[in-house]
Design a protein around this motif. Structure first.
Motif, PDB file in Angstrom:
ATOM      1  N   MET A 187      24.149  27.041 -25.611  1.00  0.00           N
ATOM      2  CA  MET A 187      24.145  27.368 -27.040  1.00  0.00           C
ATOM      3  C   MET A 187      23.811  28.847 -27.248  1.00  0.00           C
ATOM      4  N   LEU A 188      22.832  29.357 -26.512  1.00  0.00           N
ATOM      5  CA  LEU A 188      22.492  30.778 -26.611  1.00  0.00           C
ATOM      6  C   LEU A 188      23.646  31.644 -26.133  1.00  0.00           C
ATOM      7  N   ASP A 189      24.304  31.217 -25.066  1.00  0.00           N
ATOM      8  CA  ASP A 189      25.443  31.966 -24.547  1.00  0.00           C
ATOM      9  C   ASP A 189      26.574  31.994 -25.566  1.00  0.00           C
TER      10      ASP A 189
ATOM     11  N   VAL B 111      21.821  22.730 -21.891  1.00  0.00           N
ATOM     12  CA  VAL B 111      22.397  22.767 -23.239  1.00  0.00           C
ATOM     13  C   VAL B 111      21.900  23.980 -24.015  1.00  0.00           C
ATOM     14  N   ASN B 112      20.585  24.245 -23.970  1.00  0.00           N
ATOM     15  CA  ASN B 112      20.051  25.383 -24.717  1.00  0.00           C
ATOM     16  C   ASN B 112      20.630  26.703 -24.216  1.00  0.00           C
ATOM     17  N   PHE B 113      20.799  26.841 -22.901  1.00  0.00           N
ATOM     18  CA  PHE B 113      21.392  28.056 -22.355  1.00  0.00           C
ATOM     19  C   PHE B 113      22.833  28.231 -22.829  1.00  0.00           C
TER      20      PHE B 113
ATOM     21  N   TYR C  30      22.198  28.093 -12.666  1.00  0.00           N
ATOM     22  CA  TYR C  30      21.537  26.861 -13.058  1.00  0.00           C
ATOM     23  C   TYR C  30      21.344  26.002 -11.821  1.00  0.00           C
TER      24      TYR C  30
ATOM     25  N   SER D  81      21.716  17.981 -19.833  1.00  0.00           N
ATOM     26  CA  SER D  81      20.688  18.259 -20.840  1.00  0.00           C
ATOM     27  C   SER D  81      19.842  19.488 -20.513  1.00  0.00           C
ATOM     28  N   ASP D  82      19.657  19.785 -19.234  1.00  0.00           N
ATOM     29  CA  ASP D  82      18.797  20.919 -18.887  1.00  0.00           C
ATOM     30  C   ASP D  82      19.462  22.280 -19.072  1.00  0.00           C
TER      31      ASP D  82
END
Length: 106
Positions: free
Chosen positions: A93-95, A89-91, A69, A86-87
Motif C-alpha cells: 500500500m505504501l509502495d 500488505v502495508n508495504f 520481503y 498479510s505481512d
C-alpha cells in the motif's frame, strides 16, 4: 538467478493470458531486477531468459523494482496468489502511494 527470472517470465505469461497490460513487477531478487534493467553479456547463462523477458515486456506498460520481503514456506513451483500475503500488505500500500521507506537491516 534462473529461478527468479523464470518466475517473472511465468508471471508475465499468466498476465498476458489474462489480458493484463499495465503491470508492476516486484521481486525480492535485486540481482534479477538489475539484470532486467541493465541486461547482461550475450555469453551469460541468463542471456536467453532476458531475451524472452524482453519480448514479453514489449507487450506491457510496466515498471519494475526490488522489494525485500521474507520468503514463505511454500512448496517448489509457481504460486498465483489471490491476495498479497498479510505481512507485506502495508508495504504494498505504501509502495502504491509512492511512499519511500528506509530499509535497514541489522
Amino acid at each position: 538467478m534462473h529461478a527468479e527470472l523464470w518466475g517473472i517470465i511465468c508471471g508475465l505469461q499468466i498476465s498476458l493470458a489474462n489480458n493484463f497490460t499495465n503491470l508492476m513487477v516486484k521481486s525480492d531478487s535485486l540481482a534479477a531486477i538489475n539484470f532486467i534493467k541493465k541486461g547482461c553479456p550475450t555469453t551469460h547463462p541468463c542471456a536467453p531468459l532476458l531475451l524472452t523477458l524482453a519480448s514479453l515486456l514489449d507487450v506491457f506498460i510496466m515498471s519494475n523494482g526490488h522489494i525485500p520481503y521474507k520468503r514463505h514456506n511454500l512448496p517448489f513451483g509457481l504460486h498465483v496468489l489471490e491476495a498479497a500475503p498479510s505481512d507485506i500488505v502495508n508495504f504494498l500500500m505504501l509502495d502504491a502511494a509512492s511512499v519511500s521507506l528506509s530499509r535497514r537491516f541489522s
